[in-house]
Design a protein around this motif. Structure first.
Motif, PDB file in Angstrom:
ATOM      1  N   PRO A 115      50.964  52.120  32.623  1.00 18.15           N
ATOM      2  CA  PRO A 115      51.156  53.762  32.690  1.00 18.15           C
ATOM      3  C   PRO A 115      50.190  54.472  31.597  1.00 18.15           C
ATOM      4  O   PRO A 115      50.052  53.465  30.476  1.00 18.15           O
ATOM      5  CB  PRO A 115      52.609  53.782  32.216  1.00 18.15           C
ATOM      6  N   GLY A 116      49.777  55.412  31.815  1.00 16.29           N
ATOM      7  CA  GLY A 116      48.933  56.201  30.554  1.00 16.29           C
ATOM      8  C   GLY A 116      47.733  55.669  30.304  1.00 16.29           C
ATOM      9  O   GLY A 116      46.999  55.776  29.374  1.00 16.29           O
ATOM     10  N   ALA A 117      46.984  54.675  31.212  1.00 19.74           N
ATOM     11  CA  ALA A 117      45.768  54.093  31.032  1.00 19.74           C
ATOM     12  C   ALA A 117      44.976  54.326  32.298  1.00 19.74           C
ATOM     13  O   ALA A 117      45.508  54.983  33.203  1.00 19.74           O
ATOM     14  CB  ALA A 117      45.746  52.307  30.709  1.00 19.74           C
ATOM     15  N   ALA A 118      43.524  53.806  32.296  1.00 18.40           N
ATOM     16  CA  ALA A 118      42.839  54.074  33.329  1.00 18.40           C
ATOM     17  C   ALA A 118      43.385  53.495  34.559  1.00 18.40           C
ATOM     18  O   ALA A 118      43.062  54.041  35.583  1.00 18.40           O
ATOM     19  CB  ALA A 118      41.503  53.551  33.016  1.00 18.40           C
ATOM     20  N   GLY A 119      44.171  52.352  34.585  1.00 19.08           N
ATOM     21  CA  GLY A 119      44.741  51.782  35.642  1.00 19.08           C
ATOM     22  C   GLY A 119      45.558  52.720  36.323  1.00 19.08           C
ATOM     23  O   GLY A 119      45.738  52.806  37.640  1.00 19.08           O
ATOM     24  N   GLU A 120      46.315  53.631  35.724  1.00 24.05           N
ATOM     25  CA  GLU A 120      47.197  54.557  36.358  1.00 24.05           C
ATOM     26  C   GLU A 120      46.561  55.484  37.260  1.00 24.05           C
ATOM     27  O   GLU A 120      46.978  55.971  38.387  1.00 24.05           O
ATOM     28  CB  GLU A 120      48.224  55.325  35.264  1.00 24.05           C
ATOM     29  N   TRP A 131      54.970  51.133  40.671  1.00 27.22           N
ATOM     30  CA  TRP A 131      53.768  50.772  40.994  1.00 27.22           C
ATOM     31  C   TRP A 131      53.130  50.171  39.602  1.00 27.22           C
ATOM     32  O   TRP A 131      52.051  49.719  39.713  1.00 27.22           O
ATOM     33  CB  TRP A 131      53.033  52.076  41.373  1.00 27.22           C
ATOM     34  N   ASP A 132      54.074  50.233  38.715  1.00 23.25           N
ATOM     35  CA  ASP A 132      53.377  49.806  37.320  1.00 23.25           C
ATOM     36  C   ASP A 132      53.335  48.103  36.946  1.00 23.25           C
ATOM     37  O   ASP A 132      54.154  47.680  37.639  1.00 23.25           O
ATOM     38  CB  ASP A 132      53.863  50.589  36.283  1.00 23.25           C
ATOM     39  N   HIS A 133      52.480  47.855  36.003  1.00 26.30           N
ATOM     40  CA  HIS A 133      52.600  46.397  35.478  1.00 26.30           C
ATOM     41  C   HIS A 133      52.192  46.596  34.071  1.00 26.30           C
ATOM     42  O   HIS A 133      52.156  47.589  33.467  1.00 26.30           O
ATOM     43  CB  HIS A 133      51.759  45.516  36.302  1.00 26.30           C
ATOM     44  N   PHE A 134      51.719  45.500  33.474  1.00 26.82           N
ATOM     45  CA  PHE A 134      51.729  45.409  31.950  1.00 26.82           C
ATOM     46  C   PHE A 134      50.069  45.726  31.535  1.00 26.82           C
ATOM     47  O   PHE A 134      49.914  45.734  30.445  1.00 26.82           O
ATOM     48  CB  PHE A 134      51.898  44.086  31.513  1.00 26.82           C
ATOM     49  N   GLY A 135      49.192  46.041  32.461  1.00 27.23           N
ATOM     50  CA  GLY A 135      47.847  46.335  31.955  1.00 27.23           C
ATOM     51  C   GLY A 135      46.967  45.379  31.363  1.00 27.23           C
ATOM     52  O   GLY A 135      47.206  44.090  32.161  1.00 27.23           O
ATOM     53  N   VAL A 136      46.368  45.333  30.536  1.00 27.30           N
ATOM     54  CA  VAL A 136      45.338  44.618  29.709  1.00 27.30           C
ATOM     55  C   VAL A 136      46.073  44.110  28.542  1.00 27.30           C
ATOM     56  O   VAL A 136      46.267  44.923  27.782  1.00 27.30           O
ATOM     57  CB  VAL A 136      44.017  44.935  29.598  1.00 27.30           C
ATOM     58  N   GLY A 137      46.396  42.776  28.361  1.00 27.09           N
ATOM     59  CA  GLY A 137      47.050  42.255  27.197  1.00 27.09           C
ATOM     60  C   GLY A 137      46.511  40.828  26.480  1.00 27.09           C
ATOM     61  O   GLY A 137      45.454  40.740  26.950  1.00 27.09           O
ATOM     62  N   VAL A 138      47.452  40.353  25.885  1.00 32.61           N
ATOM     63  CA  VAL A 138      47.139  39.137  25.559  1.00 32.61           C
ATOM     64  C   VAL A 138      46.533  38.204  26.436  1.00 32.61           C
ATOM     65  O   VAL A 138      47.098  37.828  27.361  1.00 32.61           O
ATOM     66  CB  VAL A 138      48.387  38.506  24.583  1.00 32.61           C
ATOM     67  N   PRO A 139      45.411  37.528  26.194  1.00 34.37           N
ATOM     68  CA  PRO A 139      45.015  36.632  27.231  1.00 34.37           C
ATOM     69  C   PRO A 139      45.749  35.295  27.432  1.00 34.37           C
ATOM     70  O   PRO A 139      46.154  34.860  26.282  1.00 34.37           O
ATOM     71  CB  PRO A 139      43.513  36.209  26.445  1.00 34.37           C
TER      72      PRO A 139
END
Length: 571
Positions: free
Chosen positions: A73-78, A340-348
């Protein structure tokens, strides 16, 4: 999905199934009418055929693709996810679900990140204890402010923090705790008397969300929960994950009515705190398991200052509909939900930083789109309107569903049922279906009748004490009184041998759950998802055509809320 996945033992057919079968053969007219609703004409073949593995996988491949950047949410993925959902709603032929003529319900969110690593200091007289950020405690604020603090706030132990008049239970006993910091135990009081708090099944009184709501009600400055892995249902490492950015809804008061600081402390540090206060934690825990318990001022103060980075976000729920075919029932609603959401880009993790959320919950969102296609294939649409609601920020605390329930597009008094999907079956058809909260409402009767026709059994949640019914989007519908149904995939996979399904779920939990490794796997068999979606499709179709909506069971905690809602709607 906001829960871990347990292993489930094999079970026999539930007694509830026998009640449904008995109802179907009774000569009582009211029972016969009920049985007709449960065993209505089957869904049209064209609609069932529209639910297929190819359609599901096509949607999952798009939703779980790296280009959607983990659907945060709130990012390009949304933006990309919302565009795809609207595109698919239009292609299927669904009408815009919002009354403003769009497919979007705007959801105001704020992202709050604690930027310092503050010590939490407990003090009594000249003696202090310092708790290290993340190691010993985790705290945050929901205030939309750059700082939040406790300044020598008095600590009061309030047991389980529960006020349940129907059980003759009040942990506050009228004490004024405004401006103080509450220390609480997690879960419900573990009573031998199973008539209170659901016995082994956690009630909402046991959820940490309820305990933070109690701090609001009593105008507390802060609230600290004592973490114990068993009663909480997860290790402290899960709590430590809340040191990253957290989202919340933005209330008109910018969340200033909430406690300034909310958090958890480890069990070891809690024991040290009570020793500092001159008490023994185990002794006070024992006294808290009685209705005679009274709050205990600890004579200790808490001090901490949180510095916050704020990011306000206009997120969105995506909503579409199929209007009901009966003018008399068109203004009643059956709502299917999936987040529809998940955690986006995070800790590798193992070199991968995109949290694709293929199982959780690209599968559920794909199921939502597939069910919409199936309903559109029906030659005669259900009498009631069918809503398809893809909600945001489930992984941040069921926020999209909470917003819809607080600001519904369609009246909840006219919403007869919610059917929720959060991670579909991945390893083939099963002889069982796990229903979280089995026995809560008459929706289970619909599920049982359909499962029997599929030669399957319904099985309950194996760990009801962990309160999983309160951990997915359907809960906010239930909390407002709407009968809600949530099933997880069965584990008795047909033709795979004993233990296969449990083993695959355990592997998913250990290796993929909330990790970048939650991606499409070569061994996925979505025929089990098709089997479950056929059940959910038939359930929604029959509820959409029934003479009356389903009800909560007598004794269910949400029944009174529903009855009060319906009474108000008729005034």
């Amino acid at each position: 999905m906001t829960r871990s996945v347990p292993s489930y033992p094999l079970r026999r057919l539930l007694p509830g199934a026998l009640l449904v079968l008995a109802a179907c053969t009774s000569g009582d007219p009211s029972v016969t009418s009920r049985a007709t609703a449960l065993n209505a004409d089957p869904v049209a073949a064209d609609a069932l055929a529209a639910v297929d593995t190819a359609t599901l996988m096509q949607h999952i491949r798009v939703l779980a693709h790296d280009s959607l950047l983990g659907r945060q949410p709130g990012a390009a993925g949304e933006e990309k996810t919302a565009h795809y959902l609207e595109q698919q709603f239009r292609a299927i032929g669904l009408a815009p679900g919002n009354t403003d003529g769009t497919y979007t319900q705007r959801v105001p969110l704020v992202g709050i990140t604690v930027t310092n690593a503050p010590m939490l200091t407990f003090a009594k007289g000249g003696t202090t204890q310092q708790l290290r950020w993340r190691d010993d405690y985790v705290a945050w604020t929901k205030h939309v402010e750059p700082t939040a603090k406790l300044a020598q706030s008095e600590l009061v132990f309030v047991g389980y923090g529960t006020e349940a008049p129907e059980f003759g239970w009040d942990d506050f006993k009228g004490m004024d705790v405004a401006g103080k910091t509450l220390v609480m135990l997690v879960n419900d009081p573990p009573l031998a008397d199973t008539s209170r708090f659901g016995g082994p099944r956690m009630t909402y009184y046991g959820r940490w969300t309820y305990k933070y709501e109690q701090a609001i009600k009593h105008k507390a400055a802060g609230v600290l929960l004592i973490h114990e892995a068993g009663p909480a249902g997860y290790p402290f490492s899960v709590v430590q994950g809340k040191t990253a950015e957290q989202f919340d809804l933005v209330a008109p008061d910018r969340n200033m009515s909430r406690a300034a600081v909310e958090g958890w402390i480890t069990l070891d540090k809690a024991k040290a705190l009570f020793a500092l206060s001159g008490h023994n934690l185990d002794s006070l825990k024992a006294s808290a398991v009685t209705p005679e318990f009274t709050p205990v001022p600890l004579g200790v103060t808490a001090t901490v200052t949180l510095e916050n980075a704020l990011r306000e976000v206009a997120s969105r729920n995506m909503i579409a509909k199929i209007d009901g075919s009966d003018p008399a029932l068109r203004n009643e609603y059956v709502v299917y939900t999936a987040h529809w959401d998940h955690f986006g880009v995070g800790v590798p993790v193992k070199g991968d930083s995109i949290y694709n959320g293929a199982a959780d919950n690209a599968t559920g969102t794909a199921g939502l789109l597939t069910l919409a296609k199936a309903f559109m294939a029906m030659p005669v649409k259900p009498k009631r309107t069918i809503l398809f609601l893809a909600v945001t920020a489930e992984e941040q605390g069921l926020l999209g569903a909470a917003y819809y329930a607080a600001v519904p597009v369609y009246p909840l008094a006219q919403t007869v049922a919610n059917i929720n999907m959060d991670m579909l079956s991945l390893w083939g058809p099963t002889s069982d279906l796990v229903v979280i909260g089995l026995g809560n409402s008459e929706l289970d009767d619909y599920a049982q009748a359909i499962a029997t026709a599929q030669q399957r059994t319904l099985t309950p949640d194996a760990e009801p004490e962990k309160g999983f019914y309160y951990r997915s989007d359907h809960f906010h519908f239930a909390k407002q009184g709407v009968p809600a149904f949530y099933a997880e995939p069965g584990v008795d996979v047909i033709g795979k041998g004993a233990g296969y399904g449990r083993r695959k779920r355990d592997e998913y939990t250990a290796n993929d759950y909330h990790a970048p490794q939650d991606e499409i796997k070569p061994d996925w068999d979505l025929s089990g998802a098709v089997q479950d979606l056929h059940l959910l499709l038939t359930m929604g179709y029959r509820v959409g055509n029934a003479n009356k909506g389903p009800e909560w069971r007598v004794g269910n905690e949400f029944r009174a809320v529903r009855e009060a809602m319906l009474k108000r709607s008729k005034q």
